[in-house]
Design a protein around this motif. Structure first.
Motif, short mmCIF file in Angstrom:
data_model
loop_
_atom_site.label_atom_id
_atom_site.label_comp_id
_atom_site.label_asym_id
_atom_site.label_seq_id
_atom_site.Cartn_x
_atom_site.Cartn_y
_atom_site.Cartn_z
N ILE A 162 0.84 -1.19 0.00
CA ILE A 162 0.00 0.00 0.00
C ILE A 162 0.87 1.25 0.00
O ILE A 162 0.59 2.23 -0.66
CB ILE A 162 -0.94 -0.01 1.24
CG1 ILE A 162 -2.03 -1.05 1.03
CG2 ILE A 162 -1.55 1.36 1.46
CD1 ILE A 162 -2.86 -1.31 2.25
N HIS A 163 1.98 1.17 0.70
CA HIS A 163 2.85 2.34 0.82
C HIS A 163 3.98 2.34 -0.19
O HIS A 163 4.85 3.17 -0.13
CB HIS A 163 3.46 2.42 2.23
CG HIS A 163 2.53 3.02 3.22
ND1 HIS A 163 1.47 2.35 3.73
CD2 HIS A 163 2.52 4.25 3.79
CE1 HIS A 163 0.83 3.14 4.59
NE2 HIS A 163 1.44 4.29 4.64
N ALA A 164 3.93 1.40 -1.15
CA ALA A 164 5.10 1.21 -2.02
C ALA A 164 5.45 2.46 -2.81
O ALA A 164 6.59 2.68 -3.16
CB ALA A 164 4.87 0.04 -2.96
N ILE A 176 -2.03 11.70 10.09
CA ILE A 176 -0.72 12.22 10.48
C ILE A 176 0.12 11.00 10.85
O ILE A 176 -0.28 10.22 11.72
CB ILE A 176 -0.83 13.17 11.70
CG1 ILE A 176 -1.90 14.25 11.44
CG2 ILE A 176 0.52 13.79 12.02
CD1 ILE A 176 -2.47 14.84 12.73
N HIS A 177 1.25 10.82 10.17
CA HIS A 177 2.08 9.63 10.42
C HIS A 177 3.45 10.02 10.96
O HIS A 177 3.98 11.07 10.63
CB HIS A 177 2.30 8.85 9.12
CG HIS A 177 1.14 7.98 8.73
ND1 HIS A 177 1.22 7.02 7.77
CD2 HIS A 177 -0.13 7.94 9.19
CE1 HIS A 177 0.04 6.41 7.64
NE2 HIS A 177 -0.79 6.96 8.49
N GLU A 178 3.99 9.12 11.76
CA GLU A 178 5.39 9.27 12.16
C GLU A 178 6.15 8.03 11.73
O GLU A 178 5.57 6.98 11.51
CB GLU A 178 5.51 9.47 13.68
CG GLU A 178 5.19 8.23 14.48
CD GLU A 178 5.62 8.33 15.94
OE1 GLU A 178 6.23 9.34 16.32
OE2 GLU A 178 5.35 7.37 16.69
N LYS A 184 9.46 2.01 11.32
CA LYS A 184 8.05 1.68 11.29
C LYS A 184 7.24 2.96 11.18
O LYS A 184 7.60 3.98 11.75
CB LYS A 184 7.65 0.90 12.55
CG LYS A 184 8.28 -0.47 12.59
CD LYS A 184 7.60 -1.36 13.61
CE LYS A 184 8.23 -2.75 13.57
NZ LYS A 184 7.61 -3.67 14.51
N MET A 185 6.17 2.88 10.42
CA MET A 185 5.30 4.05 10.23
C MET A 185 4.01 3.80 10.98
O MET A 185 3.45 2.71 10.92
CB MET A 185 5.04 4.19 8.74
CG MET A 185 3.95 5.15 8.39
SD MET A 185 4.31 6.00 6.88
CE MET A 185 4.52 4.69 5.74
N ARG A 186 3.56 4.80 11.69
CA ARG A 186 2.26 4.61 12.35
C ARG A 186 1.48 5.91 12.38
O ARG A 186 2.06 7.00 12.33
CB ARG A 186 2.43 4.03 13.75
CG ARG A 186 2.95 5.00 14.77
CD ARG A 186 3.07 4.36 16.15
NE ARG A 186 3.43 5.40 17.11
CZ ARG A 186 2.57 5.99 17.94
NH1 ARG A 186 1.31 5.62 17.96
NH2 ARG A 186 2.97 6.94 18.75
N LEU A 244 8.19 12.61 9.97
CA LEU A 244 6.76 12.89 10.09
C LEU A 244 6.20 13.26 8.72
O LEU A 244 6.87 13.93 7.94
CB LEU A 244 6.55 14.08 11.04
CG LEU A 244 6.85 13.85 12.52
CD1 LEU A 244 7.02 15.19 13.22
CD2 LEU A 244 5.76 13.02 13.16
N HIS A 245 4.98 12.82 8.45
CA HIS A 245 4.36 13.17 7.17
C HIS A 245 2.85 13.05 7.27
O HIS A 245 2.33 12.46 8.21
CB HIS A 245 4.89 12.27 6.04
CG HIS A 245 4.68 10.81 6.29
ND1 HIS A 245 5.57 10.06 7.03
CD2 HIS A 245 3.68 9.97 5.94
CE1 HIS A 245 5.14 8.82 7.10
NE2 HIS A 245 3.98 8.73 6.46
N LEU A 246 2.18 13.62 6.29
CA LEU A 246 0.74 13.40 6.16
C LEU A 246 0.55 12.29 5.15
O LEU A 246 1.27 12.21 4.15
CB LEU A 246 0.03 14.66 5.66
CG LEU A 246 0.08 15.86 6.59
CD1 LEU A 246 -0.58 17.06 5.91
CD2 LEU A 246 -0.62 15.56 7.91
N MET A 247 -0.39 11.40 5.42
CA MET A 247 -0.67 10.32 4.49
C MET A 247 -2.06 10.57 3.92
O MET A 247 -3.02 10.69 4.68
CB MET A 247 -0.65 9.01 5.27
CG MET A 247 -0.36 7.82 4.42
SD MET A 247 1.42 7.47 4.46
CE MET A 247 1.72 7.31 2.72
N PHE A 248 -2.12 10.71 2.59
CA PHE A 248 -3.42 10.87 1.92
C PHE A 248 -3.89 9.49 1.48
O PHE A 248 -3.27 8.86 0.63
CB PHE A 248 -3.29 11.80 0.72
CG PHE A 248 -2.77 13.17 1.08
CD1 PHE A 248 -3.49 13.99 1.95
CD2 PHE A 248 -1.58 13.63 0.57
CE1 PHE A 248 -3.01 15.25 2.30
CE2 PHE A 248 -1.09 14.89 0.91
CZ PHE A 248 -1.82 15.69 1.78
CU LIG Z 1 2.61 6.97 6.17
#
Ligand SMILES: [Cu+2]
Length: 352
Positions: A23-25, A267-269, A278-280, A301-305
């Protein structure tokens, strides 16, 4: 920001993590890592499952932007299907009074014609006034098959004719080889737009977003440098980055984010656990200490759409709404960069 370590060899992951990786590829900083909690993965999978084109929720002609404030506008008209199976051969877009200086983007395989005419009044535009312009755009060509999806782009300006909260309709007529569809219904006050069978695409007018919470004084919480990566075709998730400067004397907290381009924004870290990133999802929000600058950037840190109904394309802009515990709602314009944008700043770009 501290440097991030890569695992020395491919990491054996449980099936749910591998799926999450898929999914995050598209998100380069995350390649090969284990991601998210089981819960948020499950949510993401559920959303992918409902994002299948052709479901009722996606079946209307719509604009890719849901809201805009006075100033420049860039929007794409989305045509999700033909007329009861028949291929689309023309798309006619009516420009509402008060939306000025409109120009369509040419489109390969389609001829574009414009009908110009006088506006109801003169509008301030740059250093002068305009009192006429494009009132209708027709793209003719294709045919666009029923099982295909396409977008028709135009730019323009939202004049000062509107107030925040206004719903501005852009009626559309879709002509097909057989028959046509008129996306022209506008919900009467008190009527749910969802109940309409052929709603006109609608743009909601919002307060001008200058990235500042209006607290009157100089000390403020500001958001800037907001951008997102373009997504490769078919990808359902994208990432966004920005900088939050808290020049107030009190801590604040970013509680949530939302964007019209995504079904859900998280909001992911990224966290280093025994050498594995690891991303959560930060479901409890992100702390913004007093007097600090918090950067959301590639590799951290990032925003995940999530649940993108259409790809994020380079040059596209959209309004991101951030909700802070103290500062309240801040709307910030986001510009989409290229697919590989920001790699130089990404500690993962240089493999060991
Ligand atoms: Cu993410």
């Amino acid at each position: 920001m501290r440097s991030l370590r890569l695992p020395r060899r491919p990491f054996a992951v449980p099936a749910w993590m591998a799926l999450s990786g898929a999914i995050h590829a598209l998100f380069p900083a995350s390649k090969g890592y284990a991601h998210m909690t089981k819960h948020s993965l499950f949510t993401a999978v559920l959303m992918l499952a409902v994002a299948v084109p052709g479901t009722a929720a996606l079946a209307h002609a719509t604009l890719d932007v849901k809201s805009a404030s006075a100033g420049s506008l860039r929007a794409a008209l989305r045509v999700p299907h033909g007329c009861e199976g028949s291929p689309t051969v023309a798309v006619k877009l009516t420009i509402p009074e008060g939306v000025i200086g409109v120009k369509p983007a040419p489109k390969a395989g389609w001829t574009v014609t414009m009908t110009k005419g006088p506006y109801a009044r003169a509008y301030d535009h740059f250093h002068g006034k305009v009192s006429e312009g494009v009132k209708e755009i027709v793209w003719r060509g294709g045919p666009l098959l029923d099982e295909h999806y396409d977008e028709f782009i135009f730019v323009g300006f939202v004049s000062d004719a509107f107030a925040p909260g206004d719903q501005v309709a852009f009626p559309v007529t879709q002509e097909c080889e057989k028959g046509q569809l008129a996306w022209a219904e506008v919900a009467a006050p008190g009527v749910e737009a969802r109940s309409l069978k052929y709603p006109a695409p609608v743009l909601k007018i919002v307060e001008k977003g200058d990235g500042k919470a209006d607290k009157g004084g100089k000390a403020a919480l500001t958001v800037g440098k907001a951008w997102a990566r373009a997504t490769p075709g078919g990808a359902k998730v994208g990432a966004g980055y920005l900088e939050i400067v808290n020049s107030t004397a009190a801590a604040d907290q970013l509680l949530s984010a939302s964007a019209p381009v995504a079904g859900k924004t998280e909001i992911h870290e990224m966290k280093d656990e025994n050498g594995v990133m690891k991303m959560r999802a930060l479901s409890d929000g992100l702390d913004i200490p007093a007097g600090s600058t918090v950067a959301l950037q590639p590799g951290g840190l990032h925003l995940m759409f999530l649940d993108l109904p259409a790809p994020l394309t380079e040059g596209q802009t959209f309004d991101l709404t951030l909700t802070f515990k103290t500062a309240g709602t801040i709307i910030v314009p986001v510009t989409v960069g290229e697919v590989g944008a920001g790699k130089q700043a990404d500690p993962h770009a240089h493999h060991h």
